[in-house]
Write a protein that holds these residues in place. Structure first.
Motif, mmCIF file in Angstrom:
data_model
loop_
_atom_site.group_PDB
_atom_site.id
_atom_site.type_symbol
_atom_site.label_atom_id
_atom_site.label_comp_id
_atom_site.label_asym_id
_atom_site.label_seq_id
_atom_site.Cartn_x
_atom_site.Cartn_y
_atom_site.Cartn_z
ATOM 1 N N ALA A 9 -3.470 0.703 -3.587
ATOM 2 C CA ALA A 9 -2.917 -0.654 -3.577
ATOM 3 C C ALA A 9 -1.965 -0.779 -4.763
ATOM 4 O O ALA A 9 -2.301 -0.377 -5.884
ATOM 5 C CB ALA A 9 -4.033 -1.679 -3.679
ATOM 6 N N VAL A 10 -0.771 -1.301 -4.508
ATOM 7 C CA VAL A 10 0.219 -1.536 -5.558
ATOM 8 C C VAL A 10 0.806 -2.927 -5.323
ATOM 9 O O VAL A 10 0.521 -3.578 -4.319
ATOM 10 C CB VAL A 10 1.344 -0.470 -5.553
ATOM 11 N N THR A 11 1.620 -3.360 -6.264
ATOM 12 C CA THR A 11 2.319 -4.630 -6.142
ATOM 13 C C THR A 11 3.808 -4.361 -6.241
ATOM 14 O O THR A 11 4.252 -3.665 -7.163
ATOM 15 C CB THR A 11 1.879 -5.603 -7.251
ATOM 16 N N LEU A 12 4.556 -4.895 -5.294
ATOM 17 C CA LEU A 12 6.008 -4.793 -5.314
ATOM 18 C C LEU A 12 6.539 -6.040 -5.995
ATOM 19 O O LEU A 12 6.159 -7.158 -5.633
ATOM 20 C CB LEU A 12 6.554 -4.703 -3.885
ATOM 21 N N GLY A 13 7.391 -5.847 -6.980
ATOM 22 C CA GLY A 13 8.017 -6.967 -7.669
ATOM 23 C C GLY A 13 9.502 -6.997 -7.363
ATOM 24 O O GLY A 13 10.161 -5.958 -7.422
ATOM 25 N N ARG B 192 9.349 7.007 -10.573
ATOM 26 C CA ARG B 192 8.884 8.354 -10.908
ATOM 27 C C ARG B 192 7.486 8.578 -10.337
ATOM 28 O O ARG B 192 6.647 7.691 -10.361
ATOM 29 C CB ARG B 192 8.870 8.562 -12.408
ATOM 30 N N ALA B 193 7.279 9.787 -9.832
ATOM 31 C CA ALA B 193 5.947 10.136 -9.337
ATOM 32 C C ALA B 193 4.981 10.099 -10.508
ATOM 33 O O ALA B 193 5.270 10.614 -11.576
ATOM 34 C CB ALA B 193 5.974 11.511 -8.686
ATOM 35 N N GLY B 194 3.896 9.466 -10.306
ATOM 36 C CA GLY B 194 2.908 9.350 -11.371
ATOM 37 C C GLY B 194 1.535 9.522 -10.798
ATOM 38 O O GLY B 194 1.293 10.407 -9.984
ATOM 39 N N GLY B 195 0.646 8.634 -11.152
ATOM 40 C CA GLY B 195 -0.721 8.727 -10.689
ATOM 41 C C GLY B 195 -0.972 8.090 -9.337
ATOM 42 O O GLY B 195 -2.083 8.136 -8.837
ATOM 43 N N GLN B 196 0.062 7.516 -8.722
ATOM 44 C CA GLN B 196 -0.167 6.853 -7.440
ATOM 45 C C GLN B 196 -0.389 7.871 -6.329
ATOM 46 O O GLN B 196 0.198 8.934 -6.313
ATOM 47 C CB GLN B 196 0.956 5.865 -7.098
ATOM 48 N N LYS B 197 -1.277 7.493 -5.404
ATOM 49 C CA LYS B 197 -1.614 8.355 -4.271
ATOM 50 C C LYS B 197 -1.529 7.537 -2.990
ATOM 51 O O LYS B 197 -1.633 6.315 -3.018
ATOM 52 C CB LYS B 197 -3.038 8.896 -4.427
ATOM 53 N N LYS C 122 0.861 -1.178 0.000
ATOM 54 C CA LYS C 122 0.000 0.000 0.000
ATOM 55 C C LYS C 122 0.898 1.229 0.000
ATOM 56 O O LYS C 122 1.890 1.298 0.730
ATOM 57 C CB LYS C 122 -0.891 -0.007 1.244
ATOM 58 N N VAL C 123 0.563 2.214 -0.840
ATOM 59 C CA VAL C 123 1.340 3.451 -0.914
ATOM 60 C C VAL C 123 1.132 4.248 0.369
ATOM 61 O O VAL C 123 0.003 4.508 0.779
ATOM 62 C CB VAL C 123 0.918 4.296 -2.145
ATOM 63 N N THR C 124 2.265 4.655 0.992
ATOM 64 C CA THR C 124 2.187 5.470 2.211
ATOM 65 C C THR C 124 2.813 6.845 2.015
ATOM 66 O O THR C 124 2.690 7.706 2.887
ATOM 67 C CB THR C 124 2.875 4.769 3.400
ATOM 68 N N GLY C 125 3.475 7.059 0.876
ATOM 69 C CA GLY C 125 4.077 8.354 0.592
ATOM 70 C C GLY C 125 4.555 8.432 -0.847
ATOM 71 O O GLY C 125 4.965 7.426 -1.421
ATOM 72 N N VAL C 126 4.473 9.633 -1.421
ATOM 73 C CA VAL C 126 4.910 9.842 -2.804
ATOM 74 C C VAL C 126 5.748 11.109 -2.850
ATOM 75 O O VAL C 126 5.337 12.150 -2.321
ATOM 76 C CB VAL C 126 3.702 9.990 -3.768
ATOM 77 N N SER C 127 6.935 11.019 -3.454
ATOM 78 C CA SER C 127 7.783 12.192 -3.652
ATOM 79 C C SER C 127 8.347 12.141 -5.070
ATOM 80 O O SER C 127 8.108 11.181 -5.800
ATOM 81 C CB SER C 127 8.931 12.225 -2.631
ATOM 82 N N ASP C 128 9.108 13.162 -5.442
ATOM 83 C CA ASP C 128 9.725 13.170 -6.762
ATOM 84 C C ASP C 128 10.791 12.091 -6.901
ATOM 85 O O ASP C 128 11.132 11.691 -8.008
ATOM 86 C CB ASP C 128 10.356 14.537 -7.059
ATOM 87 N N ALA C 129 11.351 11.615 -5.790
ATOM 88 C CA ALA C 129 12.447 10.654 -5.829
ATOM 89 C C ALA C 129 12.032 9.212 -5.595
ATOM 90 O O ALA C 129 12.741 8.293 -5.990
ATOM 91 C CB ALA C 129 13.506 11.039 -4.794
ATOM 92 N N ALA C 130 10.887 9.003 -4.927
ATOM 93 C CA ALA C 130 10.508 7.630 -4.579
ATOM 94 C C ALA C 130 9.045 7.559 -4.166
ATOM 95 O O ALA C 130 8.436 8.558 -3.802
ATOM 96 C CB ALA C 130 11.383 7.112 -3.442
ATOM 97 N N THR C 131 8.535 6.341 -4.197
ATOM 98 C CA THR C 131 7.229 6.047 -3.639
ATOM 99 C C THR C 131 7.458 5.107 -2.467
ATOM 100 O O THR C 131 8.127 4.086 -2.615
ATOM 101 C CB THR C 131 6.298 5.400 -4.682
ATOM 102 N N THR C 132 6.937 5.468 -1.299
ATOM 103 C CA THR C 132 7.091 4.642 -0.111
ATOM 104 C C THR C 132 5.869 3.750 0.011
ATOM 105 O O THR C 132 4.738 4.212 -0.148
ATOM 106 C CB THR C 132 7.256 5.515 1.139
ATOM 107 N N VAL C 133 6.138 2.464 0.263
ATOM 108 C CA VAL C 133 5.047 1.502 0.396
ATOM 109 C C VAL C 133 5.169 0.764 1.714
ATOM 110 O O VAL C 133 6.251 0.668 2.299
ATOM 111 C CB VAL C 133 5.034 0.488 -0.771
ATOM 112 N N GLU C 134 4.036 0.263 2.171
ATOM 113 C CA GLU C 134 4.002 -0.610 3.343
ATOM 114 C C GLU C 134 3.658 -2.004 2.855
ATOM 115 O O GLU C 134 2.659 -2.205 2.155
ATOM 116 C CB GLU C 134 2.957 -0.136 4.343
#
Length: 139
Positions: free
Chosen positions: A40-44, A31-36, A7-19
């Motif tokens: 829900a995302v998938t880590l590969g 890259r920052a995109g449409g994620q908020k 799950k996305v917990t933070g978005v910046s220009d340098a990274a997306t933080t997930v739990e």
């Protein structure tokens, strides 16, 4: 590739933080995109991009050990039930039913949105930028 729900917990220009499902956080350089936050995302992550460590983002029980000489594959069940494969050194003494901690390298991880589409990484693999050489005509 191993796929883990996150799950996305933070978005910046340098990274997306997930739990991750186990509660661990990871900042993936995409890259920052449409994620908020809350998406829900998938880590590969590929088996060769994980390593065993005293402390790690993931914890699980080894269910199968596949020794292939120079490398060993550990088929591991995480606490929340997800199965993943970790590639380790061929001489590793880890056995079946042993509990392990797994360290992830954020730069080697991939993120996929809820539609399964890859979120662009900050840096591409160097081989991804090679241009195809022109083909020669047979004489």
């Amino acid at each position: 590739m191993n796929f883990l729900p996150a799950k996305v917990t933070g978005v910046s220009d340098a990274a997306t933080t997930v739990e991750l499902a186990g509660g661990a956080g990871l900042s993936v350089p995409v890259r920052a995109g449409g994620q908020k936050v809350g998406d829900a995302v998938t880590l590969g992550v590929r088996p060769e991009h994980m390593r065993l460590a005293g402390e790690g983002e993931l914890h699980g029980e080894v269910m199968v050990v596949e020794r292939l000489g120079g490398e060993t594959f550990l088929y591991t069940q995480l606490k929340e039930g997800t199965m993943l494969i970790v590639q380790a050194d061929g001489e590793i003494p880890t056995g079946v039913h042993e509990r392990i901690a797994i360290k992830l390298d954020p730069a080697a991880c991939h993120l996929f949105d809820s539609q399964g589409l890859a979120i662009e990484r900050m840096q591409r693999h160097p081989l991804a930028n090679l241009r195809r050489l022109p083909t020669r005509k047979a004489s």
